[in-house]
Enzyme design. Structure first.
Site, PDB file in Angstrom:
ATOM      1  N   VAL A  57       0.732  -1.122   0.020  1.00 29.57           N
ATOM      2  CA  VAL A  57      -0.031  -0.023   0.155  1.00 29.57           C
ATOM      3  C   VAL A  57       0.941   1.264  -0.003  1.00 29.57           C
ATOM      4  O   VAL A  57       1.772   1.468   0.849  1.00 29.57           O
ATOM      5  CB  VAL A  57      -0.780   0.123   1.411  1.00 29.57           C
ATOM      6  CG1 VAL A  57      -1.834   1.181   1.084  1.00 29.57           C
ATOM      7  CG2 VAL A  57      -1.872  -1.364   1.272  1.00 29.57           C
ATOM      8  N   ALA A  86       4.639  -1.321   3.077  1.00 27.61           N
ATOM      9  CA  ALA A  86       4.446   0.301   2.981  1.00 27.61           C
ATOM     10  C   ALA A  86       5.236   0.587   1.705  1.00 27.61           C
ATOM     11  O   ALA A  86       6.486   0.510   1.863  1.00 27.61           O
ATOM     12  CB  ALA A  86       4.802   1.132   4.202  1.00 27.61           C
ATOM     13  N   LYS A  87       4.582   0.934   0.882  1.00 32.29           N
ATOM     14  CA  LYS A  87       5.268   1.425  -0.477  1.00 32.29           C
ATOM     15  C   LYS A  87       5.683   3.060  -0.204  1.00 32.29           C
ATOM     16  O   LYS A  87       4.779   3.835  -0.093  1.00 32.29           O
ATOM     17  CB  LYS A  87       4.338   1.308  -1.748  1.00 32.29           C
ATOM     18  CG  LYS A  87       4.282  -0.204  -2.152  1.00 32.29           C
ATOM     19  CD  LYS A  87       3.405  -0.204  -3.526  1.00 32.29           C
ATOM     20  CE  LYS A  87       4.198   0.338  -4.647  1.00 32.29           C
ATOM     21  NZ  LYS A  87       3.221   0.389  -5.905  1.00 32.29           N
ATOM     22  N   ILE A  88       6.846   3.165  -0.548  1.00 27.28           N
ATOM     23  CA  ILE A  88       7.537   4.819  -0.149  1.00 27.28           C
ATOM     24  C   ILE A  88       8.412   5.176  -1.359  1.00 27.28           C
ATOM     25  O   ILE A  88       9.282   4.557  -1.692  1.00 27.28           O
ATOM     26  CB  ILE A  88       8.474   4.764   1.200  1.00 27.28           C
ATOM     27  CG1 ILE A  88       7.376   4.187   2.146  1.00 27.28           C
ATOM     28  CG2 ILE A  88       8.723   6.124   1.317  1.00 27.28           C
ATOM     29  CD1 ILE A  88       8.316   4.042   3.585  1.00 27.28           C
TER      30      ILE A  88
END
Length: 221
Positions: A57, A86-88
């Site tokens: 996400v 967590a996509k960063i």
């Protein structure tokens, strides 16, 4: 090779998960917009389909403190433990947030990668996956496959645990080539995933088997 579906299209995911050995789903703001669903609805529905698969996400925040808070909120909200990533994006604030999140025990996928150095820095910051964009590099007269190859080589040469998650594909050939240059995983749209397993000679072979064997298989089942 880890295959993931790069989509929030629930109908497509339901079809794919009925037969394709997927290990997760990746999302981003553009994919959510295309699905027509809000984040909470989209992810909850995806989770019902994928069971214990990974869900990646993407955050919207730009400052490190906000990225960290947003990622922690999503992990708690969806309550899926280590299956949450967590996509960063690889910005200075993003790199800062990656280190903090890894120290907090949250999985990280570094995204929007276009160079080998962006990926290597993300790996050193603790990213579990690094996602180079293949077609987008090709579209600007760069060489997406070569970038993936260089990143994969770095991970192996420096014995880093980070996996390469190749993304942004337009052709099956691109997926083939990233798998041959050492990418550990690929996230692919539903249409290309279907094309990945198709070949006209397979269809011809199956049709021939059915015709040749129709009067020969005499054991009921």
């Amino acid at each position: 090779m880890i295959y993931m579906a790069d989509t929030a299209d629930l109908a497509a995911l339901k079809d794919l998960y009925s037969f394709f050995p997927l290990e997760g789903v990746t999302t981003n703001p553009t994919i959510l917009k295309q699905s027509g669903n809000k984040l909470s609805v989209a992810i909850e529905n995806i989770l019902k389909l994928i069971g214990h698969g990974m869900i990646h996400v993407q955050v919207m925040s730009e400052e490190a403190e906000d990225i960290v808070r947003e990622a922690k909120t999503y992990k708690n909200f969806f309550d899926i433990g280590d299956n949450f990533y967590a996509k960063i994006p690889v910005t200075p604030e993003g790199y800062k947030a990656m280190t903090i999140l890894k120290d907090a025990g949250i999985n990280v996928t570094a995204t929007a990668i276009f160079t080998q150095q962006q990926a290597l820095v993300a790996a050193k910051a603790g990213a579990d996956f690094v996602a180079p964009y293949v077609s987008r590099l090709d579209n600007i007269s760069s060489h997406g496959i070569e970038v993936v190859r260089d990143i994969a080589k770095n991970m192996n040469d420096f014995k880093l645990p980070t996996k390469v998650l190749a993304a942004s594909f337009k052709t099956v050939d691109q997926i083939h080539r990233v798998s041959m240059v050492g990418s550990h995983s690929a996230t692919v749209g539903p249409e290309l995933l279907m094309q990945l397993i198709k070949h006209p000679m397979t269809d011809i072979s199956v049709a021939t088997f059915l015709e040749d064997g129709k009067d020969l298989y005499d054991i009921s089942f």
